[in-house]
Write a protein that holds these residues in place. Structure first.
Motif, PDB file in Angstrom:
ATOM      1  N   THR A  42     -11.184   7.646  -1.986  1.00  0.00           N
ATOM      2  CA  THR A  42     -11.740   9.142  -1.217  1.00  0.00           C
ATOM      3  C   THR A  42     -10.395   9.597  -1.437  1.00  0.00           C
ATOM      4  OG1 THR A  42     -13.847   7.882   0.192  1.00  0.00           O
ATOM      5  CG2 THR A  42     -12.213   9.850   0.748  1.00  0.00           C
ATOM      6  N   LEU A  43      -9.909  10.761  -1.973  1.00  0.00           N
ATOM      7  CA  LEU A  43      -9.201  11.948  -1.673  1.00  0.00           C
ATOM      8  C   LEU A  43      -8.957  12.719  -0.619  1.00  0.00           C
ATOM      9  CD1 LEU A  43      -8.964  11.566  -5.709  1.00  0.00           C
ATOM     10  CD2 LEU A  43      -7.666  10.045  -4.049  1.00  0.00           C
ATOM     11  N   ARG A  44      -8.194  12.797  -0.490  1.00  0.00           N
ATOM     12  CA  ARG A  44      -8.014  14.110   0.603  1.00  0.00           C
ATOM     13  C   ARG A  44      -7.205  15.388  -0.463  1.00  0.00           C
ATOM     14  NH1 ARG A  44      -5.240  12.167   6.118  1.00  0.00           N
ATOM     15  NH2 ARG A  44      -6.944  10.053   6.965  1.00  0.00           N
ATOM     16  N   ARG A  79      -4.152  12.274  -5.704  1.00  0.00           N
ATOM     17  CA  ARG A  79      -4.718  11.621  -6.691  1.00  0.00           C
ATOM     18  C   ARG A  79      -4.342  10.318  -6.809  1.00  0.00           C
ATOM     19  NH1 ARG A  79      -0.445  10.798 -10.895  1.00  0.00           N
ATOM     20  NH2 ARG A  79       1.454   9.970  -9.962  1.00  0.00           N
ATOM     21  N   VAL A  80      -5.738   9.687  -8.591  1.00  0.00           N
ATOM     22  CA  VAL A  80      -5.772   8.458  -8.304  1.00  0.00           C
ATOM     23  C   VAL A  80      -4.842   8.170 -10.328  1.00  0.00           C
ATOM     24  CG1 VAL A  80      -8.181   8.617  -8.443  1.00  0.00           C
ATOM     25  CG2 VAL A  80      -6.927   6.104  -8.169  1.00  0.00           C
ATOM     26  N   VAL A  81      -5.044   7.197 -10.230  1.00  0.00           N
ATOM     27  CA  VAL A  81      -4.875   7.449 -12.309  1.00  0.00           C
ATOM     28  C   VAL A  81      -5.538   6.286 -11.893  1.00  0.00           C
ATOM     29  CG1 VAL A  81      -2.933   6.833 -13.746  1.00  0.00           C
ATOM     30  CG2 VAL A  81      -2.386   8.194 -11.986  1.00  0.00           C
ATOM     31  N   ILE A  82      -6.391   6.174 -13.535  1.00  0.00           N
ATOM     32  CA  ILE A  82      -7.024   5.292 -13.265  1.00  0.00           C
ATOM     33  C   ILE A  82      -6.833   4.635 -14.702  1.00  0.00           C
ATOM     34  CG2 ILE A  82      -9.888   3.751 -14.112  1.00  0.00           C
ATOM     35  CD1 ILE A  82     -10.069   5.180 -11.724  1.00  0.00           C
ATOM     36  N   GLU A 116      -6.280  10.480 -14.742  1.00  0.00           N
ATOM     37  CA  GLU A 116      -5.686  10.808 -13.586  1.00  0.00           C
ATOM     38  C   GLU A 116      -6.846  12.134 -13.406  1.00  0.00           C
ATOM     39  OE1 GLU A 116      -1.988  12.359 -11.320  1.00  0.00           O
ATOM     40  OE2 GLU A 116      -2.316  13.782 -13.144  1.00  0.00           O
ATOM     41  N   ILE A 117      -7.166  11.171 -12.004  1.00  0.00           N
ATOM     42  CA  ILE A 117      -8.051  12.260 -11.110  1.00  0.00           C
ATOM     43  C   ILE A 117      -7.074  13.171 -10.204  1.00  0.00           C
ATOM     44  CG2 ILE A 117     -10.686  12.205  -9.507  1.00  0.00           C
ATOM     45  CD1 ILE A 117     -11.323   9.933 -10.774  1.00  0.00           C
ATOM     46  N   VAL A 118      -7.562  13.692  -9.549  1.00  0.00           N
ATOM     47  CA  VAL A 118      -6.954  15.158  -9.037  1.00  0.00           C
ATOM     48  C   VAL A 118      -7.870  16.233  -7.767  1.00  0.00           C
ATOM     49  CG1 VAL A 118      -5.415  16.903  -8.274  1.00  0.00           C
ATOM     50  CG2 VAL A 118      -4.594  15.090 -10.168  1.00  0.00           C
ATOM     51  N   VAL A 129     -12.400  20.905  -5.023  1.00  0.00           N
ATOM     52  CA  VAL A 129     -11.981  21.024  -6.713  1.00  0.00           C
ATOM     53  C   VAL A 129     -11.617  19.916  -6.674  1.00  0.00           C
ATOM     54  CG1 VAL A 129     -11.664  21.802  -8.778  1.00  0.00           C
ATOM     55  CG2 VAL A 129     -11.914  23.395  -6.317  1.00  0.00           C
ATOM     56  N   ILE A 130     -12.667  18.798  -7.873  1.00  0.00           N
ATOM     57  CA  ILE A 130     -11.840  17.646  -8.316  1.00  0.00           C
ATOM     58  C   ILE A 130     -11.693  17.782  -9.546  1.00  0.00           C
ATOM     59  CG2 ILE A 130     -12.836  15.238  -8.972  1.00  0.00           C
ATOM     60  CD1 ILE A 130     -12.165  15.501  -6.016  1.00  0.00           C
ATOM     61  N   LEU A 131     -10.570  17.324 -10.193  1.00  0.00           N
ATOM     62  CA  LEU A 131      -9.943  17.763 -11.582  1.00  0.00           C
ATOM     63  C   LEU A 131     -10.065  16.214 -12.054  1.00  0.00           C
ATOM     64  CD1 LEU A 131      -7.839  20.060 -10.694  1.00  0.00           C
ATOM     65  CD2 LEU A 131      -9.427  21.062 -11.608  1.00  0.00           C
TER      66      LEU A 131
END
Length: 60
Positions: A8-10, A14-17, A31-33, A38-40
């Motif tokens: 869960t991101l605020r 960001r998170v890198v998989i 990367e998910i930001v 908006v989710i990029l």
């Protein structure tokens, strides 16, 4: 082997998989930001183990 990943991101986080490949091959990372509502998701990139370690240290 499949895995399940949850996060869960605020806004601004960001998170890198990193997806490992065959032995000796570089991983495929993306990367998910979250930016507000908006989710990029970045395009996958190939990264060697040395680059991932260096990037993690640089961000701290």
């Amino acid at each position: 082997m499949p895995i399940r990943f949850g996060s869960t991101l605020r806004s601004g986080q960001r998170v890198v998989i990193s997806v490992p490949q065959a032995a000796g091959e570089p991983s495929v990372d993306f990367e998910i930001v979250r930016d507000g509502d908006v989710i990029l998701v970045s395009q996958p990139i190939t990264t060697s183990a040395d680059e991932v370690t260096t990037a993690g240290v640089a961000d701290q």
